[in-house]
Design a protein around this motif. Structure first.
Motif, mmCIF file in Angstrom:
data_model
loop_
_atom_site.group_PDB
_atom_site.id
_atom_site.type_symbol
_atom_site.label_atom_id
_atom_site.label_comp_id
_atom_site.label_asym_id
_atom_site.label_seq_id
_atom_site.Cartn_x
_atom_site.Cartn_y
_atom_site.Cartn_z
ATOM 1 N N GLN A 1 -6.769 23.671 10.390
ATOM 2 C CA GLN A 1 -6.430 23.006 9.132
ATOM 3 C C GLN A 1 -7.149 21.665 9.075
ATOM 4 O OE1 GLN A 1 -2.472 20.948 7.919
ATOM 5 N NE2 GLN A 1 -2.160 23.100 7.398
ATOM 6 N N GLN A 2 -7.385 21.192 7.859
ATOM 7 C CA GLN A 2 -7.908 19.846 7.656
ATOM 8 C C GLN A 2 -7.068 19.165 6.587
ATOM 9 O OE1 GLN A 2 -12.045 19.572 6.548
ATOM 10 N NE2 GLN A 2 -12.095 17.349 6.670
ATOM 11 N N TYR A 3 -6.779 17.879 6.783
ATOM 12 C CA TYR A 3 -6.040 17.154 5.762
ATOM 13 C C TYR A 3 -6.618 15.751 5.590
ATOM 14 C CZ TYR A 3 -3.390 14.991 9.656
ATOM 15 O OH TYR A 3 -3.031 14.314 10.796
ATOM 16 N N HIS A 4 -6.351 15.173 4.432
ATOM 17 C CA HIS A 4 -6.911 13.883 4.059
ATOM 18 C C HIS A 4 -5.779 12.877 3.835
ATOM 19 C CE1 HIS A 4 -10.651 16.089 3.350
ATOM 20 N NE2 HIS A 4 -9.907 16.969 2.710
ATOM 21 N N ILE A 5 -6.001 11.656 4.300
ATOM 22 C CA ILE A 5 -5.051 10.577 4.066
ATOM 23 C C ILE A 5 -5.524 9.763 2.864
ATOM 24 C CG2 ILE A 5 -3.966 8.496 5.008
ATOM 25 C CD1 ILE A 5 -3.139 11.101 6.390
ATOM 26 N N PHE A 6 -4.654 9.617 1.872
ATOM 27 C CA PHE A 6 -4.971 8.852 0.674
ATOM 28 C C PHE A 6 -4.148 7.556 0.663
ATOM 29 C CE2 PHE A 6 -6.345 13.027 -0.537
ATOM 30 C CZ PHE A 6 -7.385 12.827 -1.434
ATOM 31 N N THR B 1 0.831 -1.201 0.000
ATOM 32 C CA THR B 1 0.000 0.000 0.000
ATOM 33 C C THR B 1 0.861 1.244 0.000
ATOM 34 O OG1 THR B 1 -1.701 -1.170 1.272
ATOM 35 C CG2 THR B 1 -1.850 1.230 1.192
ATOM 36 N N LEU B 2 0.511 2.194 -0.863
ATOM 37 C CA LEU B 2 1.135 3.506 -0.883
ATOM 38 C C LEU B 2 0.232 4.489 -0.153
ATOM 39 C CD1 LEU B 2 2.284 3.733 -4.620
ATOM 40 C CD2 LEU B 2 3.705 3.210 -2.638
ATOM 41 N N TYR B 3 0.843 5.407 0.604
ATOM 42 C CA TYR B 3 0.078 6.400 1.355
ATOM 43 C C TYR B 3 0.495 7.814 0.953
ATOM 44 C CZ TYR B 3 -1.416 2.651 4.500
ATOM 45 O OH TYR B 3 -1.973 1.509 5.013
ATOM 46 N N GLY B 4 -0.443 8.741 1.041
ATOM 47 C CA GLY B 4 -0.154 10.143 0.792
ATOM 48 C C GLY B 4 -1.056 11.016 1.637
ATOM 49 N N ARG B 5 -0.752 12.292 1.682
ATOM 50 C CA ARG B 5 -1.530 13.234 2.474
ATOM 51 C C ARG B 5 -1.711 14.530 1.706
ATOM 52 N NH1 ARG B 5 0.472 15.543 8.284
ATOM 53 N NH2 ARG B 5 1.844 16.750 6.938
ATOM 54 N N ALA B 6 -2.890 15.114 1.795
ATOM 55 C CA ALA B 6 -3.166 16.384 1.134
ATOM 56 C C ALA B 6 -4.011 17.255 2.044
ATOM 57 C CB ALA B 6 -3.903 16.167 -0.186
ATOM 58 N N ILE B 7 -3.640 18.530 2.159
ATOM 59 C CA ILE B 7 -4.446 19.430 2.970
ATOM 60 C C ILE B 7 -5.702 19.819 2.193
ATOM 61 C CG2 ILE B 7 -2.470 20.304 4.257
ATOM 62 C CD1 ILE B 7 -2.566 22.827 2.554
ATOM 63 N N GLU B 8 -6.762 20.147 2.919
ATOM 64 C CA GLU B 8 -8.055 20.448 2.314
ATOM 65 C C GLU B 8 -7.957 21.576 1.296
ATOM 66 O OE1 GLU B 8 -11.987 20.780 1.251
ATOM 67 O OE2 GLU B 8 -10.945 19.123 2.236
ATOM 68 N N LYS B 9 -7.157 22.592 1.593
ATOM 69 C CA LYS B 9 -7.084 23.757 0.717
ATOM 70 C C LYS B 9 -6.360 23.478 -0.595
ATOM 71 C CE LYS B 9 -7.240 27.147 4.484
ATOM 72 N NZ LYS B 9 -6.524 28.258 5.147
ATOM 73 N N ASN B 10 -5.589 22.400 -0.631
ATOM 74 C CA ASN B 10 -4.803 22.118 -1.830
ATOM 75 C C ASN B 10 -5.567 21.158 -2.743
ATOM 76 O OD1 ASN B 10 -2.843 21.609 -3.763
ATOM 77 N ND2 ASN B 10 -1.178 21.679 -2.276
ATOM 78 N N GLN B 11 -6.520 21.701 -3.506
ATOM 79 C CA GLN B 11 -7.346 20.884 -4.378
ATOM 80 C C GLN B 11 -6.543 20.248 -5.516
ATOM 81 O OE1 GLN B 11 -10.680 20.118 -3.984
ATOM 82 N NE2 GLN B 11 -10.336 21.055 -1.969
ATOM 83 N N ILE B 12 -5.472 20.888 -5.920
ATOM 84 C CA ILE B 12 -4.654 20.347 -7.007
ATOM 85 C C ILE B 12 -4.037 19.010 -6.592
ATOM 86 C CG2 ILE B 12 -2.564 20.697 -8.378
ATOM 87 C CD1 ILE B 12 -3.189 23.684 -8.379
ATOM 88 N N VAL B 13 -3.498 18.960 -5.382
ATOM 89 C CA VAL B 13 -2.894 17.713 -4.895
ATOM 90 C C VAL B 13 -3.965 16.648 -4.693
ATOM 91 C CG1 VAL B 13 -1.643 16.643 -2.996
ATOM 92 C CG2 VAL B 13 -0.917 18.862 -3.875
#
Length: 212
Positions: A202-207, A18-30
């Motif tokens: 801040q809010q961030y999402h784990i992908f 499994t690969l994991y990543g993180r993106a903050i809510e404000k960064n829609q591009i990521v």
């Protein structure tokens, strides 16, 4: 935060990983880049913060509960058991053995300070924990783990541990306290944090992406 965690994996020879990543809510591009590349997100976290002042409320402890600092060479195993039990109510929790927990919590790192690990005790049992770390570069305290064992729920112990932490950090000259919490917490933790004056900054999402 971007995609800096993409390379993290749990690969063993040719087995799936499994690969994991993180993106903050404000960064829609990521966020969109993750989605285009087959990543999915099932969990999001809120970063909450409070600026410390000299007018912090004092904690109110339930009858029979007292608070003390973690003692090296005495409290490791019981704190581990208390923290793991309390963490069972977190939907994303992955159980750890003692060695894995000690590594995750940095017991042998230069940042570990037993004087800011606070234990709420009922008799000779640990009822709840507030395990903190101070970021030396920013003078911010992070509440790494806050949890209360199920047998001691609904006694205000989590709130008291937070207020105790705020007051102790203010005495040390720490400017603010932050923590990260599951936005869909099964125990409605964000509501508790709001009740003591913390606000979401801040809010961030784990992908994640399964690789076969």
């Amino acid at each position: 935060a971007g995609m800096e965690n993409c390379a993290k994996s749990q690969r063993k020879s040719a087995e799936p990983f499994t690969l994991y990543g993180r993106a903050i809510e404000k960064n829609q591009i990521v966020k969109q880049a993750f989605e285009r590349n087959g990543y999915v997100s099932n969990i999001s976290f809120l970063v909450m913060e409070i600026t410390l002042t000299g007018k912090m409320p004092m904690p109110q402890w339930a009858e029979g509960i007292n608070v003390r600092k973690f003692v090296r060479g005495q409290d490791e195993e019981e704190t581990y058991r208390a923290d793991e039990e309390a963490s069972e109510d977190k939907g994303y929790h992955a159980p750890l053995n003692f060695e894995g927990w000690a590594k995750r919590m940095g017991l042998n790192s230069g940042l570990f300070d037993p004087d800011i690990w606070f234990l709420a005790c009922g008799g000779n049992k640990i009822a709840g924990v507030c395990l903190n770390v101070i970021a030396k570069d920013s003078n911010i305290c992070w509440v790494d783990h806050l949890g209360v064992r199920r047998a001691w729920h609904k006694k205000g112990i989590g709130k008291a541990l937070l207020l105790h932490t705020f007051n102790e950090m203010y005495k040390r000259g720490v400017t603010s306290v932050k923590l990260s919490v599951d936005s869909k917490s099964l125990t409605n933790a964000p509501k508790l944090y709001e009740s003591v004056g913390m606000q979401t900054v801040q809010q961030y999402h784990i992908f994640k992406k399964q690789i076969q």
